[in-house]
Design a protein around this motif. Structure first.
Motif, PDB file in Angstrom:
ATOM      1  N   LEU A  79      -9.916  -1.940   0.817  1.00  0.00           N
ATOM      2  CA  LEU A  79      -8.840  -1.871   1.804  1.00  0.00           C
ATOM      3  C   LEU A  79      -7.649  -1.077   1.275  1.00  0.00           C
ATOM      4  CD1 LEU A  79      -9.020  -5.540   3.087  1.00  0.00           C
ATOM      5  CD2 LEU A  79      -9.813  -3.489   4.268  1.00  0.00           C
ATOM      6  N   PHE A  80      -7.328  -1.212   0.002  1.00  0.00           N
ATOM      7  CA  PHE A  80      -6.257  -0.408  -0.578  1.00  0.00           C
ATOM      8  C   PHE A  80      -6.629   1.076  -0.557  1.00  0.00           C
ATOM      9  CE2 PHE A  80      -4.169  -4.218  -2.043  1.00  0.00           C
ATOM     10  CZ  PHE A  80      -2.847  -3.835  -2.196  1.00  0.00           C
ATOM     11  N   ALA A  81      -7.884   1.384  -0.844  1.00  0.00           N
ATOM     12  CA  ALA A  81      -8.338   2.775  -0.787  1.00  0.00           C
ATOM     13  C   ALA A  81      -8.233   3.312   0.641  1.00  0.00           C
ATOM     14  CB  ALA A  81      -9.768   2.879  -1.307  1.00  0.00           C
ATOM     15  N   LEU A  82      -8.637   2.507   1.628  1.00  0.00           N
ATOM     16  CA  LEU A  82      -8.545   2.925   3.029  1.00  0.00           C
ATOM     17  C   LEU A  82      -7.096   3.137   3.447  1.00  0.00           C
ATOM     18  CD1 LEU A  82     -11.202   0.658   4.794  1.00  0.00           C
ATOM     19  CD2 LEU A  82     -11.443   3.035   4.070  1.00  0.00           C
ATOM     20  N   LYS A  83      -6.193   2.325   2.910  1.00  0.00           N
ATOM     21  CA  LYS A  83      -4.780   2.487   3.242  1.00  0.00           C
ATOM     22  C   LYS A  83      -4.261   3.830   2.732  1.00  0.00           C
ATOM     23  CE  LYS A  83      -0.348   0.140   3.211  1.00  0.00           C
ATOM     24  NZ  LYS A  83      -0.326   0.055   4.688  1.00  0.00           N
ATOM     25  N   VAL A  84      -4.685   4.220   1.532  1.00  0.00           N
ATOM     26  CA  VAL A  84      -4.289   5.524   0.993  1.00  0.00           C
ATOM     27  C   VAL A  84      -4.823   6.641   1.891  1.00  0.00           C
ATOM     28  CG1 VAL A  84      -4.537   7.111  -0.948  1.00  0.00           C
ATOM     29  CG2 VAL A  84      -4.163   4.677  -1.372  1.00  0.00           C
ATOM     30  N   VAL A  85      -6.075   6.536   2.311  1.00  0.00           N
ATOM     31  CA  VAL A  85      -6.675   7.556   3.167  1.00  0.00           C
ATOM     32  C   VAL A  85      -5.971   7.597   4.522  1.00  0.00           C
ATOM     33  CG1 VAL A  85      -8.788   8.273   4.345  1.00  0.00           C
ATOM     34  CG2 VAL A  85      -8.906   7.373   2.016  1.00  0.00           C
ATOM     35  N   LEU A  91       6.955  -6.796   3.346  1.00  0.00           N
ATOM     36  CA  LEU A  91       7.876  -7.935   3.278  1.00  0.00           C
ATOM     37  C   LEU A  91       9.098  -7.709   4.156  1.00  0.00           C
ATOM     38  CD1 LEU A  91       7.761  -8.790  -0.548  1.00  0.00           C
ATOM     39  CD2 LEU A  91       6.423  -9.780   1.323  1.00  0.00           C
ATOM     40  N   GLY A  92       8.865  -7.023   5.274  1.00  0.00           N
ATOM     41  CA  GLY A  92       9.946  -6.794   6.231  1.00  0.00           C
ATOM     42  C   GLY A  92      10.791  -5.572   5.953  1.00  0.00           C
ATOM     43  N   PHE A  93      10.530  -4.871   4.860  1.00  0.00           N
ATOM     44  CA  PHE A  93      11.314  -3.684   4.508  1.00  0.00           C
ATOM     45  C   PHE A  93      10.523  -2.424   4.833  1.00  0.00           C
ATOM     46  CE2 PHE A  93      12.845  -7.048   1.693  1.00  0.00           C
ATOM     47  CZ  PHE A  93      14.216  -6.961   1.892  1.00  0.00           C
ATOM     48  N   PRO A  94      11.166  -1.437   5.481  1.00  0.00           N
ATOM     49  CA  PRO A  94      10.465  -0.184   5.800  1.00  0.00           C
ATOM     50  C   PRO A  94      10.214   0.640   4.530  1.00  0.00           C
ATOM     51  CG  PRO A  94      12.785  -0.018   6.405  1.00  0.00           C
ATOM     52  CD  PRO A  94      12.563  -1.443   5.975  1.00  0.00           C
ATOM     53  N   VAL A  95       8.991   1.126   4.413  1.00  0.00           N
ATOM     54  CA  VAL A  95       8.599   1.935   3.253  1.00  0.00           C
ATOM     55  C   VAL A  95       7.832   3.146   3.767  1.00  0.00           C
ATOM     56  CG1 VAL A  95       7.297   2.002   1.090  1.00  0.00           C
ATOM     57  CG2 VAL A  95       8.409  -0.130   1.823  1.00  0.00           C
ATOM     58  N   GLN A  96       8.116   4.322   3.236  1.00  0.00           N
ATOM     59  CA  GLN A  96       7.354   5.514   3.611  1.00  0.00           C
ATOM     60  C   GLN A  96       5.882   5.307   3.299  1.00  0.00           C
ATOM     61  OE1 GLN A  96       8.958   9.060   1.875  1.00  0.00           O
ATOM     62  NE2 GLN A  96      10.737   9.099   3.229  1.00  0.00           N
ATOM     63  N   GLY A  97       5.038   5.808   4.191  1.00  0.00           N
ATOM     64  CA  GLY A  97       3.606   5.582   4.092  1.00  0.00           C
ATOM     65  C   GLY A  97       3.005   5.939   2.744  1.00  0.00           C
ATOM     66  N   GLN A  98       3.455   7.035   2.150  1.00  0.00           N
ATOM     67  CA  GLN A  98       2.878   7.482   0.897  1.00  0.00           C
ATOM     68  C   GLN A  98       3.164   6.531  -0.266  1.00  0.00           C
ATOM     69  OE1 GLN A  98       4.683  11.154  -0.526  1.00  0.00           O
ATOM     70  NE2 GLN A  98       6.548  10.735   0.664  1.00  0.00           N
ATOM     71  N   TYR A  99       4.197   5.683  -0.100  1.00  0.00           N
ATOM     72  CA  TYR A  99       4.539   4.735  -1.156  1.00  0.00           C
ATOM     73  C   TYR A  99       4.173   3.297  -0.789  1.00  0.00           C
ATOM     74  CZ  TYR A  99       7.439   8.721  -2.485  1.00  0.00           C
ATOM     75  OH  TYR A  99       7.881   9.976  -2.805  1.00  0.00           O
ATOM     76  N   ALA A 100       3.672   3.099   0.435  1.00  0.00           N
ATOM     77  CA  ALA A 100       3.432   1.741   0.931  1.00  0.00           C
ATOM     78  C   ALA A 100       2.389   1.009   0.096  1.00  0.00           C
ATOM     79  CB  ALA A 100       2.999   1.791   2.395  1.00  0.00           C
ATOM     80  N   CYS A 101       1.326   1.724  -0.309  1.00  0.00           N
ATOM     81  CA  CYS A 101       0.265   1.054  -1.069  1.00  0.00           C
ATOM     82  C   CYS A 101       0.790   0.537  -2.407  1.00  0.00           C
ATOM     83  CB  CYS A 101      -0.918   2.002  -1.279  1.00  0.00           C
ATOM     84  SG  CYS A 101      -0.500   3.543  -2.083  1.00  0.00           S
ATOM     85  N   TRP A 102       1.709   1.284  -3.025  1.00  0.00           N
ATOM     86  CA  TRP A 102       2.271   0.852  -4.303  1.00  0.00           C
ATOM     87  C   TRP A 102       3.197  -0.343  -4.099  1.00  0.00           C
ATOM     88  CZ3 TRP A 102      -0.153   2.840  -8.273  1.00  0.00           C
ATOM     89  CH2 TRP A 102      -0.717   4.102  -8.154  1.00  0.00           C
ATOM     90  N   ALA A 103       3.962  -0.308  -3.002  1.00  0.00           N
ATOM     91  CA  ALA A 103       4.844  -1.434  -2.703  1.00  0.00           C
ATOM     92  C   ALA A 103       4.023  -2.694  -2.408  1.00  0.00           C
ATOM     93  CB  ALA A 103       5.735  -1.088  -1.512  1.00  0.00           C
ATOM     94  N   GLU A 104       2.933  -2.537  -1.674  1.00  0.00           N
ATOM     95  CA  GLU A 104       2.072  -3.677  -1.375  1.00  0.00           C
ATOM     96  C   GLU A 104       1.404  -4.210  -2.637  1.00  0.00           C
ATOM     97  OE1 GLU A 104      -0.749  -3.195   1.714  1.00  0.00           O
ATOM     98  OE2 GLU A 104       0.727  -2.553   3.203  1.00  0.00           O
TER      99      GLU A 104
END
Length: 307
Positions: A147-153, A166-179
């Motif tokens: 699922l993490f790999a699919l999120k990157v794709v 956690l309710g904070f907006p994060v740019q998509g390219q960094y979202a997987c790292w934040a998660e």
């Protein structure tokens, strides 16, 4: 994710509720089959979790490579299954129609195995670098890495998107790292290395050589399958190639153009439907052959074979 004691089935009921809310007809086929497989193996596991989880000690040292295939599709408890399958549901709805059903199935298969390999390599490196043998004993199961790999794709195909962690907006390219960090803080029992392996495989696909390698392998398999079909065709006493000049056409493209009237596959399908019983039109333009007498048709055949 490292396994915990299995609880009740509330997670399964909530998952079913989510699926009904979305609608079975709105779930792409490979996504639905993947979810069904995970649920089935949760209810009827191939082996106990201790015998399917992936670890350096059990998989690498003891050469139990079957765990690479088993571990992604087994889950520690119903909540583990619920969160993973809900994530799979919405990622599949976005990705599968975009990249195609076959490629999506191929991607899931490859990711499932490669993530396990990357996980083993990372745990082995940590064991050597940290001189801590506990890393080789850490055993993990679950679909989270995929699922993490699919999120990157998915983020790669949707640049500039915004995700909420956690309710904070994060740019998509960094979202997987934040998660990755957020999940590790919220659920310390989760496999940080397993999730990290998924991110790395996703990056290998979007920015590295993995996608190209998959395409090469797919082309090789396709070519091999075509060759086998041609060999079987040859064994039946035919050349395996149509001689289009025999039919009065110089090449295949002219043959297709004359036979189909230059129509695309979609137009041919529509014409075929119109030519079905109850419709007054024929599916393909065969000229005036239907108006020839038997004698005229016989003369034409004699003339054709005498050429």
């Amino acid at each position: 994710m490292r396994f915990r004691q299995r609880g009740g089935n509330l997670g399964l009921l909530l998952l079913l509720s989510q699926i009904i809310q979305v609608g079975f007809d709105n779930i792409p086929p490979v996504t639905l089959i993947t979810m069904a497989l995970n649920v089935y193996l949760f209810l009827s596991p191939i082996k106990p979790l201790l015998d399917v989880c992936i670890s350096v000690h059990e998989t690498w040292n003891r050469k139990d490579w079957k765990r690479l295939f088993y571990s992604p599709f087994h889950h520690a408890d119903d909540w583990h299954l619920y969160f993973n399958m809900v994530s799979m549901l919405y990622k599949g709805i976005k990705l599968e129609p975009r990249i195609g059903t076959r490629w999506f199935a191929y991607m899931l298969s490859v990711f499932s195995i490669v993530i396990g390999v990357v996980y083993l390599v990372l745990e082995k490196l940590l064991e050597e670098l940290m001189e801590d043998h506990s890393y080789k004993m850490q055993c993990a199961v679950g679909f989270s890495g995929v699922l993490f790999a699919l999120k990157v794709v998915n983020n790669h195909y949707n640049p500039g998107s915004i995700s909420y962690v956690l309710g904070f907006p994060v740019q998509g390219q960094y979202a997987c790292w934040a998660e990755l960090i957020a999940i590790h803080l919220i659920a310390p029992g989760s496999s940080f290395v397993g999730h990290l392996s998924g991110i790395l495989v996703g990056l290998l696909y979007t920015k590295g050589p993995l996608k190209n390698l998959m395409e090469v392998c797919a082309d090789a398999v396709s070519s091999s399958a075509s060759s086998r079909r041609q060999v079987r065709f040859n064994n039946r006493g035919y050349s395996g190639h149509y001689d289009f000049s025999y039919f009065g056409y110089d090449d295949a493209s002219n043959y297709r153009t004359n036979y189909t009237g230059g129509m695309t596959e979609e137009e041919q399908l529509e014409a075929a439907i119109r030519g079905a019983p109850g419709h007054g039109r024929r599916p393909y333009p065969f000229g005036n052959q239907g108006q020839l007498s038997e004698e005229e048709m016989r003369q034409k055949r004699i003339y054709r074979f005498a050429r």
